[in-house]
Design an enzyme around this catalytic site. Structure first.
Site, PDB file in Angstrom:
ATOM      1  N   ASP A  61       0.843  -1.196   0.000  1.00 54.49           N
ATOM      2  CA  ASP A  61       0.000   0.000   0.000  1.00 54.49           C
ATOM      3  C   ASP A  61       0.877   1.245   0.000  1.00 54.49           C
ATOM      4  O   ASP A  61       1.896   1.314   0.696  1.00 54.49           O
ATOM      5  CB  ASP A  61      -0.900   0.018   1.240  1.00 54.49           C
ATOM      6  CG  ASP A  61      -2.047  -0.970   1.142  1.00 54.49           C
ATOM      7  OD1 ASP A  61      -2.192  -1.586   0.071  1.00 54.49           O
ATOM      8  OD2 ASP A  61      -2.777  -1.133   2.135  1.00 54.49           O
ATOM      9  N   ASP A  67      -0.391  11.418   4.343  1.00 57.43           N
ATOM     10  CA  ASP A  67      -0.367  10.310   5.302  1.00 57.43           C
ATOM     11  C   ASP A  67       0.725  10.534   6.335  1.00 57.43           C
ATOM     12  O   ASP A  67       0.518  10.385   7.547  1.00 57.43           O
ATOM     13  CB  ASP A  67      -0.097   8.979   4.588  1.00 57.43           C
ATOM     14  CG  ASP A  67      -1.289   8.428   3.844  1.00 57.43           C
ATOM     15  OD1 ASP A  67      -2.399   8.462   4.398  1.00 57.43           O
ATOM     16  OD2 ASP A  67      -1.106   7.943   2.721  1.00 57.43           O
ATOM     17  N   GLU A  89      -0.909   3.149  11.354  1.00 56.30           N
ATOM     18  CA  GLU A  89      -0.832   2.468  10.069  1.00 56.30           C
ATOM     19  C   GLU A  89       0.472   2.811   9.347  1.00 56.30           C
ATOM     20  O   GLU A  89       0.965   2.020   8.543  1.00 56.30           O
ATOM     21  CB  GLU A  89      -2.017   2.848   9.185  1.00 56.30           C
ATOM     22  CG  GLU A  89      -2.018   2.115   7.855  1.00 56.30           C
ATOM     23  CD  GLU A  89      -3.185   2.469   6.952  1.00 56.30           C
ATOM     24  OE1 GLU A  89      -3.447   1.701   6.009  1.00 56.30           O
ATOM     25  OE2 GLU A  89      -3.827   3.506   7.194  1.00 56.30           O
ATOM     26  N   GLU A  90       1.028   3.966   9.643  1.00 57.39           N
ATOM     27  CA  GLU A  90       2.198   4.433   8.909  1.00 57.39           C
ATOM     28  C   GLU A  90       3.518   3.936   9.479  1.00 57.39           C
ATOM     29  O   GLU A  90       4.584   4.303   8.973  1.00 57.39           O
ATOM     30  CB  GLU A  90       2.190   5.967   8.867  1.00 57.39           C
ATOM     31  CG  GLU A  90       0.924   6.581   8.304  1.00 57.39           C
ATOM     32  CD  GLU A  90       0.521   6.002   6.960  1.00 57.39           C
ATOM     33  OE1 GLU A  90       1.427   5.697   6.142  1.00 57.39           O
ATOM     34  OE2 GLU A  90      -0.682   5.834   6.718  1.00 57.39           O
ATOM     35  N   ASP A 108      -5.358   5.257  12.413  1.00 56.19           N
ATOM     36  CA  ASP A 108      -5.148   5.406  10.972  1.00 56.19           C
ATOM     37  C   ASP A 108      -5.143   6.917  10.759  1.00 56.19           C
ATOM     38  O   ASP A 108      -6.204   7.557  10.784  1.00 56.19           O
ATOM     39  CB  ASP A 108      -6.279   4.748  10.180  1.00 56.19           C
ATOM     40  CG  ASP A 108      -6.110   4.917   8.673  1.00 56.19           C
ATOM     41  OD1 ASP A 108      -5.202   5.667   8.259  1.00 56.19           O
ATOM     42  OD2 ASP A 108      -6.890   4.311   7.917  1.00 56.19           O
ATOM     43  N   LEU A 110      -4.826   8.919   8.286  1.00 58.64           N
ATOM     44  CA  LEU A 110      -5.591   9.502   7.184  1.00 58.64           C
ATOM     45  C   LEU A 110      -6.282   8.390   6.405  1.00 58.64           C
ATOM     46  O   LEU A 110      -5.752   7.891   5.413  1.00 58.64           O
ATOM     47  CB  LEU A 110      -4.705  10.338   6.271  1.00 58.64           C
ATOM     48  CG  LEU A 110      -5.503  11.333   5.423  1.00 58.64           C
ATOM     49  CD1 LEU A 110      -6.053  12.457   6.290  1.00 58.64           C
ATOM     50  CD2 LEU A 110      -4.666  11.909   4.313  1.00 58.64           C
ATOM     51  N   ASP A 111      -7.458   8.023   6.853  1.00 57.46           N
ATOM     52  CA  ASP A 111      -8.257   7.030   6.147  1.00 57.46           C
ATOM     53  C   ASP A 111      -8.785   7.626   4.843  1.00 57.46           C
ATOM     54  O   ASP A 111      -9.257   8.758   4.812  1.00 57.46           O
ATOM     55  CB  ASP A 111      -9.439   6.602   7.028  1.00 57.46           C
ATOM     56  CG  ASP A 111     -10.350   5.616   6.335  1.00 57.46           C
ATOM     57  OD1 ASP A 111      -9.932   4.469   6.150  1.00 57.46           O
ATOM     58  OD2 ASP A 111     -11.476   6.003   5.961  1.00 57.46           O
ATOM     59  N   GLU A 269      -8.989   0.320  12.560  1.00 55.19           N
ATOM     60  CA  GLU A 269     -10.105   0.658  11.667  1.00 55.19           C
ATOM     61  C   GLU A 269     -11.379  -0.078  12.095  1.00 55.19           C
ATOM     62  O   GLU A 269     -12.380   0.545  12.446  1.00 55.19           O
ATOM     63  CB  GLU A 269      -9.742   0.335  10.214  1.00 55.19           C
ATOM     64  CG  GLU A 269      -8.655   1.255   9.668  1.00 55.19           C
ATOM     65  CD  GLU A 269      -8.207   0.899   8.253  1.00 55.19           C
ATOM     66  OE1 GLU A 269      -7.933   1.833   7.481  1.00 55.19           O
ATOM     67  OE2 GLU A 269      -8.114  -0.305   7.927  1.00 55.19           O
TER      68      GLU A 269
END
Length: 341
Positions: A61, A67, A89-90, A108, A110-111, A269
């Site tokens: 991804d 992000d 997530e990053e 997360d 920046l979803d 999430e």
């Protein structure tokens, strides 16, 4: 009418409870970071190349410029709160922020970041858990102390639960405060709207395919009513719509390589969304189990996700558990389903 602020709401909830005060501090830190992210998004290309790809996660991804900026803003804000462990997530692994902290927070940042350059709604999702050592982010979702998301669209909204219902706050740009807009959001128990990426139909398992085809058959099919399809491709936008007017959202696992367990992450999430849904009298499942009952195995674990109006979520779970729960189908239809499974 004077509306309570986010701070008012959290002060009433936390009162003299030390752990609740810590949760309130973390939520306010996340809200402050969200205001900065909202300003960047509002500026769009004037703020720089926010949609430029800067790297990739281990699973392929992409990471966009925004992000990484959002991750930094959230991490820096939480560093000033009593947060011991921070997972994002990053980042591949969770990091220690404050060894004396009482909380573990997963985000997360920046979803929906694939929508940055298209001026579509995106958001920041968060889950707050009690800190009990390095594995604190791997507690089941029912251990969450608070969860929610910031939504960056025509309005900047904060959707929050601290276990006493689901509240919606809207940013008042004049004062810089989040004001209470909905004290107890409730998901309608039944719906005629579903959200799914229909382009993947050929890859779905039989239960998901039959559910969607039953809805598409409308008033002439086994459901005996017409359905609308809604799909924003930014989960937070779909969550917000479902909170406001009902609906069901599906991101199932499918037969594509790397999609067997879907693409959404359990810890930061699915779990926060499931907590919000249950507190709003909705429901969330992986197709078989309630999301909040699943014990995570690692920070970035993926999970199939269905959430929204309780009657539809329960129907989809029945389709998964028992083929006999599906409406009777014609022999031709059944053969098609078998060949495509």
């Amino acid at each position: 009418m004077t509306r309570p602020t986010l701070q008012d709401h959290l002060e009433r909830w936390s009162e003299a409870d030390a752990l609740r005060r810590d949760v309130a501090s973390a939520v306010c830190a996340l809200a402050a970071a969200g205001c900065k992210i909202s300003e960047l998004l509002a500026a769009g290309p004037l703020a720089g190349p926010l949609a430029t790809i800067r790297g990739f996660h281990a699973d392929g991804d992409s990471q966009k410029e925004l992000d990484l900026i959002a991750d930094t803003l959230v991490r820096e804000a939480l560093a000033a709160a009593p947060v011991a462990l921070f997972g994002s997530e990053e980042a591949d692994e969770a990091v220690l922020l404050d060894a004396a902290g009482t909380l573990a927070v997963a985000v997360d940042p920046l979803d929906g970041s694939s929508n940055i350059d298209s001026n579509a709604t995106v958001g920041t999702i968060f889950s707050i858990l009690p800190y009990a050592g390095p594995g604190s982010l791997l507690q089941p979702g029912r251990a969450q102390l608070a969860a929610g998301f910031l939504l960056y669209g025509p309005q900047t909204a904060l959707v929050l639960t601290v276990g006493v219902g689901t509240q919606i706050f809207i940013l008042d740009r004049a004062s810089g405060a989040f004001l209470l807009a909905e004290e107890r959001a409730l998901v309608l128990p039944e719906t005629a709207e579903y959200a799914i990426n229909g382009s993947n139909l050929r890859h779905w398992d039989i239960a998901i395919r039959c559910y969607v085809e039953d809805c598409q058959a409308g008033a002439d099919g086994p459901r005996a009513k017409d359905f609308n399809t809604r799909w924003v491709a930014s989960m937070v936008a779909d969550v917000f719509r479902i909170l406001v007017r009902g609906g069901v959202y599906l991101y199932p696992g499918d037969a594509r390589r790397g999609y067997g367990q879907g693409r959404l992450r359990l810890v930061y999430e699915a779990n926060p969304v499931a907590f919000l849904m249950e507190q709003a009298q909705g429901s969330a499942t992986d197709g078989r189990l309630p999301i909040l009952d699943i014990v995570p195995e690692h920070l970035h674990q993926r999970v199939p996700l269905v959430f929204g109006s309780r009657a539809e979520v329960e129907r989809i779970a029945r389709y998964h558990r028992d083929a006999a729960a599906m409406p009777e189908r014609s022999p031709l239809f059944a053969r098609r389903g078998l060949l495509r499974a």
